[in-house]
Design a protein around this motif. Sequence first.
Motif, short mmCIF file in Angstrom:
data_model
loop_
_atom_site.label_atom_id
_atom_site.label_comp_id
_atom_site.label_asym_id
_atom_site.label_seq_id
_atom_site.Cartn_x
_atom_site.Cartn_y
_atom_site.Cartn_z
N GLN A 52 76.73 22.39 16.66
CA GLN A 52 75.84 22.89 17.70
C GLN A 52 74.50 22.15 17.70
O GLN A 52 74.04 21.67 18.74
CB GLN A 52 75.62 24.39 17.51
CG GLN A 52 74.84 25.04 18.62
CD GLN A 52 74.71 26.54 18.39
OE1 GLN A 52 73.97 26.95 17.50
NE2 GLN A 52 75.43 27.31 19.17
N ALA A 53 73.86 22.04 16.56
CA ALA A 53 72.56 21.37 16.47
C ALA A 53 72.68 19.90 16.83
O ALA A 53 71.84 19.35 17.55
CB ALA A 53 71.98 21.53 15.07
N GLU A 54 73.75 19.26 16.37
CA GLU A 54 73.93 17.83 16.63
C GLU A 54 74.21 17.55 18.09
O GLU A 54 73.70 16.58 18.66
CB GLU A 54 75.07 17.28 15.75
CG GLU A 54 74.75 17.28 14.27
CD GLU A 54 74.90 18.64 13.57
OE1 GLU A 54 74.57 18.73 12.39
OE2 GLU A 54 75.37 19.61 14.21
N ILE A 55 75.01 18.40 18.73
CA ILE A 55 75.31 18.21 20.15
C ILE A 55 74.06 18.48 20.99
O ILE A 55 73.77 17.73 21.93
CB ILE A 55 76.49 19.11 20.58
CG1 ILE A 55 77.78 18.64 19.88
CG2 ILE A 55 76.67 19.10 22.10
CD1 ILE A 55 78.92 19.64 19.94
N LEU A 56 73.30 19.49 20.63
CA LEU A 56 72.04 19.75 21.34
C LEU A 56 71.08 18.57 21.21
O LEU A 56 70.42 18.20 22.17
CB LEU A 56 71.37 21.02 20.80
CG LEU A 56 71.95 22.34 21.27
CD1 LEU A 56 71.30 23.50 20.53
CD2 LEU A 56 71.77 22.50 22.77
N ARG A 57 71.02 18.00 20.03
CA ARG A 57 70.14 16.83 19.83
C ARG A 57 70.60 15.67 20.71
O ARG A 57 69.79 15.02 21.36
CB ARG A 57 70.12 16.42 18.36
CG ARG A 57 69.20 15.23 18.12
CD ARG A 57 68.97 15.02 16.62
NE ARG A 57 67.97 13.99 16.46
CZ ARG A 57 68.24 12.70 16.34
NH1 ARG A 57 69.49 12.28 16.35
NH2 ARG A 57 67.27 11.80 16.20
N LEU A 58 71.90 15.41 20.74
CA LEU A 58 72.44 14.33 21.56
C LEU A 58 72.11 14.56 23.03
O LEU A 58 71.63 13.66 23.73
CB LEU A 58 73.95 14.23 21.35
CG LEU A 58 74.71 13.23 22.21
CD1 LEU A 58 74.17 11.81 22.04
CD2 LEU A 58 76.19 13.28 21.86
N GLU A 59 72.33 15.77 23.52
CA GLU A 59 72.04 16.08 24.92
C GLU A 59 70.55 15.97 25.22
O GLU A 59 70.15 15.51 26.29
CB GLU A 59 72.60 17.45 25.28
CG GLU A 59 74.12 17.47 25.32
CD GLU A 59 74.70 18.80 25.76
OE1 GLU A 59 73.94 19.76 26.01
OE2 GLU A 59 75.94 18.89 25.85
N THR A 60 69.71 16.36 24.27
CA THR A 60 68.26 16.27 24.46
C THR A 60 67.81 14.81 24.54
O THR A 60 66.98 14.46 25.39
CB THR A 60 67.53 17.00 23.30
OG1 THR A 60 67.91 18.37 23.32
CG2 THR A 60 66.02 16.88 23.45
N LEU A 61 68.36 13.97 23.69
CA LEU A 61 68.02 12.53 23.74
C LEU A 61 68.47 11.91 25.06
O LEU A 61 67.75 11.10 25.66
CB LEU A 61 68.64 11.81 22.55
CG LEU A 61 68.03 12.16 21.19
CD1 LEU A 61 68.91 11.65 20.05
CD2 LEU A 61 66.61 11.61 21.08
N LEU A 62 69.66 12.29 25.52
CA LEU A 62 70.13 11.77 26.81
C LEU A 62 69.25 12.28 27.95
O LEU A 62 69.01 11.55 28.92
CB LEU A 62 71.60 12.14 27.03
CG LEU A 62 72.59 11.39 26.13
CD1 LEU A 62 73.98 12.00 26.23
CD2 LEU A 62 72.61 9.91 26.46
N ASP A 63 68.75 13.50 27.83
CA ASP A 63 67.81 14.02 28.83
C ASP A 63 66.53 13.18 28.88
O ASP A 63 65.95 12.98 29.95
CB ASP A 63 67.45 15.48 28.55
CG ASP A 63 68.50 16.44 29.07
OD1 ASP A 63 69.30 16.06 29.95
OD2 ASP A 63 68.51 17.60 28.60
N GLN A 64 66.08 12.71 27.73
CA GLN A 64 64.89 11.84 27.69
C GLN A 64 65.14 10.56 28.49
O GLN A 64 64.29 10.12 29.26
CB GLN A 64 64.51 11.50 26.26
CG GLN A 64 63.94 12.66 25.49
CD GLN A 64 63.65 12.31 24.03
OE1 GLN A 64 63.73 11.16 23.62
NE2 GLN A 64 63.33 13.32 23.25
N ALA A 65 66.31 9.98 28.30
CA ALA A 65 66.65 8.76 29.04
C ALA A 65 66.77 9.04 30.53
O ALA A 65 66.30 8.26 31.36
CB ALA A 65 67.95 8.16 28.50
N TYR A 66 67.38 10.16 30.87
CA TYR A 66 67.51 10.52 32.28
C TYR A 66 66.13 10.71 32.92
O TYR A 66 65.88 10.28 34.04
CB TYR A 66 68.35 11.79 32.44
CG TYR A 66 68.55 12.18 33.88
CD1 TYR A 66 69.48 11.51 34.67
CD2 TYR A 66 67.80 13.21 34.45
CE1 TYR A 66 69.66 11.86 36.00
CE2 TYR A 66 67.98 13.55 35.79
CZ TYR A 66 68.91 12.88 36.55
OH TYR A 66 69.08 13.22 37.87
#
Length: 126
Positions: A52-66
Amino acid sequence: MGALAAAAPVAPGHAQTKGGAPPKVPAATDSYRGQSFPRQRTPIEALPLNGQAEILRLETLLDQAYGALTASPTAAVFPPILAEAVAQAAEQAAAVEPTWNQDAYRREAALYAAEEARRHPPRPKR
């Protein structure tokens, strides 16, 4: 970045607390410069407890790029430090939750990498 890795609590009575499988969450489709790409963002209640924490981190980083992609047509979208952080987050997520499908994340990251290369092509070596 430590706050990004913090696990969010699962609501009592949620399927995960009962041992049930999390619901499937389809990736939304977005487009940029006529090119479609997936943007999978998973509601916290649909995330597996493991990862859960790792997937949230991945999605958050991709949100930064978006955010960078849509904020300016010339700004950096996926600089090496962000690309490396995304790659590490994806590896960590896969290590703790190997069954989590990361295809949408890979395709989204590939679009950001391609756009970064278009906006800021590598300089020729002298």
